[in-house]
Design an enzyme around this catalytic site. Structure first.
Site, PDB file in Angstrom:
ATOM      1  N   TYR A 100      39.187  40.298  38.140  1.00  0.00           N
ATOM      2  CA  TYR A 100      39.325  39.391  39.300  1.00  0.00           C
ATOM      3  C   TYR A 100      39.942  40.115  40.486  1.00  0.00           C
ATOM      4  CZ  TYR A 100      37.449  35.440  36.857  1.00  0.00           C
ATOM      5  OH  TYR A 100      36.568  34.603  36.211  1.00  0.00           O
ATOM      6  N   ARG A 119      37.217  41.893  42.163  1.00  0.00           N
ATOM      7  CA  ARG A 119      36.366  40.989  42.966  1.00  0.00           C
ATOM      8  C   ARG A 119      37.095  40.552  44.224  1.00  0.00           C
ATOM      9  NH1 ARG A 119      34.390  36.540  38.922  1.00  0.00           N
ATOM     10  NH2 ARG A 119      33.378  35.735  40.783  1.00  0.00           N
ATOM     11  N   ASN A 140      29.899  29.107  43.770  1.00  0.00           N
ATOM     12  CA  ASN A 140      30.610  30.317  44.162  1.00  0.00           C
ATOM     13  C   ASN A 140      32.109  30.058  44.236  1.00  0.00           C
ATOM     14  OD1 ASN A 140      28.090  31.373  44.402  1.00  0.00           O
ATOM     15  ND2 ASN A 140      27.994  31.186  46.624  1.00  0.00           N
ATOM     16  N   VAL A 141      32.860  31.085  43.946  1.00  0.00           N
ATOM     17  CA  VAL A 141      34.328  30.971  43.973  1.00  0.00           C
ATOM     18  C   VAL A 141      34.907  31.806  45.115  1.00  0.00           C
ATOM     19  CG1 VAL A 141      34.429  30.523  41.487  1.00  0.00           C
ATOM     20  CG2 VAL A 141      34.596  32.885  42.314  1.00  0.00           C
ATOM     21  N   HIS A 168      32.971  25.458  40.419  1.00  0.00           N
ATOM     22  CA  HIS A 168      33.583  26.422  39.500  1.00  0.00           C
ATOM     23  C   HIS A 168      34.935  26.924  39.990  1.00  0.00           C
ATOM     24  CE1 HIS A 168      29.239  27.324  37.993  1.00  0.00           C
ATOM     25  NE2 HIS A 168      29.706  26.187  37.535  1.00  0.00           N
ATOM     26  N   CYS A 200      48.976  28.039  36.440  1.00  0.00           N
ATOM     27  CA  CYS A 200      49.817  28.438  35.312  1.00  0.00           C
ATOM     28  C   CYS A 200      49.307  27.787  34.028  1.00  0.00           C
ATOM     29  CB  CYS A 200      51.265  27.993  35.582  1.00  0.00           C
ATOM     30  SG  CYS A 200      52.344  28.286  34.175  1.00  0.00           S
ATOM     31  N   GLY A 206      19.887  30.421  46.266  1.00  0.00           N
ATOM     32  CA  GLY A 206      20.540  31.619  45.751  1.00  0.00           C
ATOM     33  C   GLY A 206      21.226  31.444  44.413  1.00  0.00           C
TER      34      GLY A 206
HETATM   35  C1  BV8 Z   1      30.666  23.645  30.157  1.00  0.00           C
HETATM   36  C2  BV8 Z   1      33.240  30.972  37.396  1.00  0.00           C
HETATM   37  C3  BV8 Z   1      31.320  22.182  28.447  1.00  0.00           C
HETATM   38  C4  BV8 Z   1      34.142  32.091  37.158  1.00  0.00           C
HETATM   39  C5  BV8 Z   1      31.238  30.707  36.083  1.00  0.00           C
HETATM   40  C6  BV8 Z   1      27.398  28.286  24.572  1.00  0.00           C
HETATM   41  C7  BV8 Z   1      28.779  28.325  24.513  1.00  0.00           C
HETATM   42  C8  BV8 Z   1      29.583  27.768  25.512  1.00  0.00           C
HETATM   43  C9  BV8 Z   1      28.983  27.145  26.616  1.00  0.00           C
HETATM   44  C10 BV8 Z   1      27.598  27.130  26.660  1.00  0.00           C
HETATM   45  C11 BV8 Z   1      26.804  27.682  25.673  1.00  0.00           C
HETATM   46  N1  BV8 Z   1      25.492  27.507  26.020  1.00  0.00           N
HETATM   47  C12 BV8 Z   1      25.438  26.869  27.194  1.00  0.00           C
HETATM   48  C13 BV8 Z   1      26.701  26.608  27.587  1.00  0.00           C
HETATM   49  C14 BV8 Z   1      27.105  25.939  28.807  1.00  0.00           C
HETATM   50  C15 BV8 Z   1      27.514  27.042  29.787  1.00  0.00           C
HETATM   51  C16 BV8 Z   1      26.243  27.672  30.313  1.00  0.00           C
HETATM   52  O1  BV8 Z   1      25.553  27.068  31.109  1.00  0.00           O
HETATM   53  N2  BV8 Z   1      25.942  28.910  29.862  1.00  0.00           N
HETATM   54  C17 BV8 Z   1      24.716  29.543  30.310  1.00  0.00           C
HETATM   55  C18 BV8 Z   1      25.005  30.987  30.709  1.00  0.00           C
HETATM   56  C19 BV8 Z   1      23.696  29.455  29.193  1.00  0.00           C
HETATM   57  N3  BV8 Z   1      28.230  26.363  30.818  1.00  0.00           N
HETATM   58  C20 BV8 Z   1      29.566  26.240  30.707  1.00  0.00           C
HETATM   59  O2  BV8 Z   1      30.227  26.750  29.838  1.00  0.00           O
HETATM   60  C21 BV8 Z   1      30.208  25.360  31.768  1.00  0.00           C
HETATM   61  N4  BV8 Z   1      31.108  24.457  31.103  1.00  0.00           N
HETATM   62  O3  BV8 Z   1      29.523  23.516  29.833  1.00  0.00           O
HETATM   63  O4  BV8 Z   1      31.691  22.975  29.555  1.00  0.00           O
HETATM   64  C22 BV8 Z   1      32.437  21.257  28.238  1.00  0.00           C
HETATM   65  C23 BV8 Z   1      32.316  19.940  28.677  1.00  0.00           C
HETATM   66  C24 BV8 Z   1      33.342  19.076  28.436  1.00  0.00           C
HETATM   67  C25 BV8 Z   1      34.511  19.515  27.792  1.00  0.00           C
HETATM   68  C26 BV8 Z   1      34.631  20.861  27.396  1.00  0.00           C
HETATM   69  C27 BV8 Z   1      33.586  21.744  27.620  1.00  0.00           C
HETATM   70  C28 BV8 Z   1      31.025  26.204  32.738  1.00  0.00           C
HETATM   71  C29 BV8 Z   1      30.089  27.032  33.574  1.00  0.00           C
HETATM   72  C30 BV8 Z   1      30.893  27.771  34.632  1.00  0.00           C
HETATM   73  C31 BV8 Z   1      31.122  29.172  34.188  1.00  0.00           C
HETATM   74  N5  BV8 Z   1      31.824  29.896  35.258  1.00  0.00           N
HETATM   75  N6  BV8 Z   1      31.924  31.380  36.997  1.00  0.00           N
HETATM   76  C32 BV8 Z   1      33.830  33.260  38.006  1.00  0.00           C
HETATM   77  O5  BV8 Z   1      32.965  33.159  38.916  1.00  0.00           O
HETATM   78  O6  BV8 Z   1      34.464  34.271  37.765  1.00  0.00           O
HETATM   79  S1  BV8 Z   1      29.565  30.865  36.057  1.00  0.00           S
HETATM   80  C33 BV8 Z   1      29.026  32.072  37.117  1.00  0.00           C
HETATM   81  O7  BV8 Z   1      27.592  31.972  37.090  1.00  0.00           O
HETATM   82  C34 BV8 Z   1      29.395  31.879  38.577  1.00  0.00           C
HETATM   83  O8  BV8 Z   1      30.143  30.711  38.835  1.00  0.00           O
HETATM   84  C35 BV8 Z   1      28.049  31.745  39.255  1.00  0.00           C
HETATM   85  O9  BV8 Z   1      28.120  30.961  40.346  1.00  0.00           O
HETATM   86  C36 BV8 Z   1      27.286  31.116  38.153  1.00  0.00           C
HETATM   87  C37 BV8 Z   1      25.808  31.050  38.307  1.00  0.00           C
HETATM   88  O10 BV8 Z   1      25.343  32.308  38.721  1.00  0.00           O
HETATM   89  P1  BV8 Z   1      24.574  32.323  40.139  1.00  0.00           P
HETATM   90  O11 BV8 Z   1      25.492  31.780  41.170  1.00  0.00           O
HETATM   91  O12 BV8 Z   1      23.276  31.657  39.976  1.00  0.00           O
HETATM   92  O13 BV8 Z   1      24.428  33.848  40.407  1.00  0.00           O
HETATM   93  P2  BV8 Z   1      23.385  34.823  39.678  1.00  0.00           P
HETATM   94  O14 BV8 Z   1      23.847  36.220  39.903  1.00  0.00           O
HETATM   95  O15 BV8 Z   1      23.145  34.339  38.288  1.00  0.00           O
HETATM   96  O16 BV8 Z   1      22.015  34.600  40.467  1.00  0.00           O
HETATM   97  C38 BV8 Z   1      21.920  35.004  41.820  1.00  0.00           C
HETATM   98  C39 BV8 Z   1      20.641  34.398  42.317  1.00  0.00           C
HETATM   99  O17 BV8 Z   1      20.548  34.638  43.716  1.00  0.00           O
HETATM  100  C40 BV8 Z   1      19.401  35.033  41.680  1.00  0.00           C
HETATM  101  O18 BV8 Z   1      18.481  33.995  41.373  1.00  0.00           O
HETATM  102  C41 BV8 Z   1      18.840  35.922  42.796  1.00  0.00           C
HETATM  103  O19 BV8 Z   1      17.427  35.989  42.769  1.00  0.00           O
HETATM  104  C42 BV8 Z   1      19.290  35.178  44.021  1.00  0.00           C
HETATM  105  N7  BV8 Z   1      19.502  36.004  45.219  1.00  0.00           N
HETATM  106  C43 BV8 Z   1      20.038  37.258  45.280  1.00  0.00           C
HETATM  107  N8  BV8 Z   1      20.113  37.647  46.576  1.00  0.00           N
HETATM  108  C44 BV8 Z   1      19.621  36.618  47.321  1.00  0.00           C
HETATM  109  C45 BV8 Z   1      19.240  35.569  46.465  1.00  0.00           C
HETATM  110  N9  BV8 Z   1      18.709  34.423  46.905  1.00  0.00           N
HETATM  111  C46 BV8 Z   1      18.569  34.283  48.243  1.00  0.00           C
HETATM  112  N10 BV8 Z   1      18.911  35.237  49.132  1.00  0.00           N
HETATM  113  C47 BV8 Z   1      19.440  36.409  48.711  1.00  0.00           C
HETATM  114  N11 BV8 Z   1      19.783  37.356  49.607  1.00  0.00           N
HETATM  115 ZN    ZN Z   2      54.290  27.590  35.186  1.00  0.00          ZN
END
Ligand code: BV8
Ligand code: ZN
Length: 236
Positions: free
Chosen positions: A63, A66, A98-99, A115, A123, A183
């Site tokens: 982090y 980043r 995004n964060v 997110h 904490c 995006g």
């Molecule tokens: C939840 C924050 C349940 C931190 C992030 C198995 C085990 C556990 C969970 C799961 C599982 N299977 C599925 C899940 C659910 C899981 C999930 O979806 N997993 C996926 C990977 C399969 N989701 C979760 O765990 C979520 N929580 O489900 O909780 C629950 C409910 C109740 C009670 C308890 C539990 C939490 C999800 C959040 C995770 N945190 N990040 C940090 O950022 O450090 S996710 C991370 O990916 C970022 O937040 C990011 O925003 C997010 C998505 O990525 P993108 O933003 O799409 O970015 P990426 O690089 O992937 O893509 C970029 C895109 O831009 C591309 O398409 C590219 O073509 C395009 N691009 C590039 N340049 C350009 C462009 N487009 C236009 N113009 C350009 N110039």
């Molecule tokens: Zn504390």
């Protein structure tokens, strides 16, 4: 492009979902692109509670890296175009995965951060949350006044999204005539599910991305190209 400009002109309520792609032209590496920052790391080694419990210093180093990248970058024309759109459309909701805080920096006033924010820390003992804008936090892992470990106030995999933010995002999408999905690779849920929710609520869905994604086949219009170029043209 023309039909989308028309839909934007007619829309009374617009929702926007953004992902890392909108910050790419600012120089912020995305997660899953070729040079995606996750390519150098394994996501499960970083953005999860168990990774943090196992090695809080490693997670904080990621982090901090980043934060240092973000300290050098500025919003791009895509961010500014969305800030302009917010002023123009009576009912407008900007929902972001995004964060990085670049939407707020570009002037967007109401941002639903699904997110969390890299610029806030929480904490794990007393749950006190505060803003910490330092480019790089010294003495990792940082400790709270209460002695507990501080963590980035972001949503990790397996963690629930902030309830009030998620509810507001769902409500905005359900009330929208038009949803722009910009995006995002549309693989992370529940965020990616907003496109389907928009469709089932009768809204039109437009995707702006460099490449097709798993939702491209379900939506109304796919504008291929960089958001930093397409968005200003869309709202001109
Ligand atoms: C939840 C924050 C349940 C931190 C992030 C198995 C085990 C556990 C969970 C799961 C599982 N299977 C599925 C899940 C659910 C899981 C999930 O979806 N997993 C996926 C990977 C399969 N989701 C979760 O765990 C979520 N929580 O489900 O909780 C629950 C409910 C109740 C009670 C308890 C539990 C939490 C999800 C959040 C995770 N945190 N990040 C940090 O950022 O450090 S996710 C991370 O990916 C970022 O937040 C990011 O925003 C997010 C998505 O990525 P993108 O933003 O799409 O970015 P990426 O690089 O992937 O893509 C970029 C895109 O831009 C591309 O398409 C590219 O073509 C395009 N691009 C590039 N340049 C350009 C462009 N487009 C236009 N113009 C350009 N110039
Ligand atoms: Zn504390």
């Amino acid at each position: 492009m023309h039909s989308v400009r028309q839909w934007l002109a007619e829309a009374r309520s617009v929702a926007v979902l953004t992902g890392a792609g909108v910050s790419a032209e600012s120089g912020v590496p995305t997660f899953r692109d070729a040079n995606g920052l996750w390519k150098q790391y394994r996501v499960q080694d970083l953005a999860t509670q168990s990774a943090f419990a196992r090695d809080p210093k490693l997670v904080w180093e990621w982090y901090n890296w980043r934060r240092s990248v973000l300290a050098e970058v500025k919003p791009n024309p895509g961010h500014y175009a969305l800030a302009k759109l917010e002023k123009r459309i009576p009912k407008f909701a900007l929902i972001t995965q995004n964060v990085d805080g670049l939407h707020e920096l570009a002037g967007s006033r109401h941002v639903l951060r699904l997110h969390g924010s890299i610029w806030e820390v929480r904490c794990i003992a007393c749950a006190r949350q505060s803003v910490d804008l330092r480019v790089s936090i010294p003495d990792l892992p940082p400790i709270c006044e209460c002695g507990g470990l501080l963590r980035p106030a972001v949503v990790w995999f397996g963690e629930p999204l902030p309830r009030d933010v998620w509810r507001a995002a769902e409500a905005a999408v359900q009330a929208s005539d038009l949803l722009l999905v910009i995006g995002t690779s549309a693989v992370v849920y529940p965020a990616a599910g907003l496109a389907q929710l928009a469709k089932s609520s009768g809204a039109r869905v437009v995707e702006i991305n460099l490449a097709k994604t798993p939702i491209t086949s379900e939506i109304d219009e796919f504008l291929q190209g960089p958001s930093g170029e397409l968005l200003p043209r869309l709202i001109a």
